[in-house]
Design a protein around this motif. Structure first.
Motif: not given
Length: 334
Positions: A73-91, A93-95, A108-113
């Motif tokens: 009964s749960t819907i999960v969406i994930s995406a990569v986001g960062g402060k700068e983005g464009k390959g400079k940073d990004g985690d 995240i799953a909602w 919740v952040t999925v990658n642990d580094v």
């Protein structure tokens, strides 16, 4: 159904579908915002898109963008986001939403580094008993590797990351998205494009222990010698026997392939997507300005529509979503 941008005119991009029973759910990106909409009547009508999150600068375009899965009964969406983005940073995240997508609490952040997912290319799949699996192109160390993580509670928590695959040549293909599917018995399959011996071929990993270890194999009997990234990672699905099936591109040709078998050329183009019904595979891809669709039992593909970046989902009925001049179209496949 046609979803068009508001007066700001910021394009809607990279739609992804999930289907469960009569529920058809779609997510897509616009600027730095992730949206969700759903249908409770097999795609006849859809809710007005709601904002899931705005996690800084999101990765969007060329198979980057949000992914969606339905876990019970749960819907999960994930995406990569960062402060700068464009390959400079990004985690990654799953909602998760437990009220049919009306509300989306903090992700919740999925990658642990930190920032290991900054390439922005990932996949997510759902299985039985609240099992979720995510995999992404990982940059925590030198060279691009494939990492993954599972959740056993529908995305509320994610277990420590595990290395799925690293190429002995130092990197897998750096800009091709992975794709994944989970069998009814909990086997996890993930496909990616490798960079090995000068070739950019498709490989698949299979895990029978909830993502702790993966046994890998090359898909297809031929090879693609290429010193570049085609930015096209293909698609996977399970057939009625629970066997993995895949659709992917080599050079300018789309192939249908089962692990360990000869690949079958089905048309010219790029960016394929595959799903399975009881009658067989539906495969869609881009050829020029058109989206082509090959239905079960057909030898030749037919034009589905004009557009790009098509995504198929469902086992009966089957649905397609695609980009269409800055808008998103979702429809049941005829």
């Amino acid at each position: 159904m046609h979803f068009a941008p508001d007066s700001t005119g910021v394009p809607f991009k990279q739609p992804q579908l999930a289907v469960s029973g009569k529920t058809v759910a779609v997510t897509f990106g616009s600027g730095n915002t992730i949206y969700f909409a759903s249908s409770a009547d097999e795609g006849k009508t859809f809710s007005t898109p709601v904002k899931v999150a705005e996690p800084g600068v999101i990765s969007l375009g060329m198979h980057r963008g949000p992914r969606i899965a339905i876990s019970g009964s749960t819907i999960v969406i994930s995406a990569v986001g960062g402060k700068e983005g464009k390959g400079k940073d990004g985690d990654l995240i799953a909602w998760r939403s437990t009220d049919g997508g009306k509300t989306w609490p903090h992700g919740v952040t999925v990658n642990d580094v930190p920032n290991a997912a900054r390439e922005g290319l990932h996949t997510m799949a759902a299985g039985a008993n609240n099992l979720l699996f995510a995999a992404w192109l990982d940059l925590r160390a030198k060279g691009t590797k494939l990492y993954g993580a599972i959740s056993t509670d529908g995305g509320a928590h994610w277990e420590p990351n595990r290395l799925v695959y690293e190429s002995p040549d130092g990197t897998i293909c750096q800009c091709c998205h992975p794709s994944a599917v989970i069998s009814p018995t909990g086997e996890i399959y993930v496909m990616w494009r490798n960079a090995l011996g000068g070739s950019r071929d498709m490989y698949v990993g299979r895990s029978t222990d909830h993502g702790k270890t993966f046994h890998t194999a090359k898909l297809g009997q031929d090879t693609w010698q290429l010193n570049a990234c085609p930015m096209d990672g293909g698609s996977v699905a399970l057939d009625s026997r629970g066997q993995l099936q895949s659709a992917w591109r080599r050079a300018d040709t789309i192939y249908d392939a089962e692990a360990g078998s000869q690949e079958i050329a089905i048309g010219k183009g790029k960016n394929p997507s595959i799903t399975y019904s009881a009658n067989g595979p539906y495969i869609a891809w881009s050829e020029g300005a058109n989206l082509m669709l090959r239905k079960p039992g057909q030898k030749d593909a037919q034009v589905l529509a004009e557009g790009t970046f098509v995504n198929l989902a469902g086992s009966g009925p089957v649905y397609a979503a695609w980009e269409d001049k800055g808008s998103i179209t979702v429809q049941m496949v005829p």
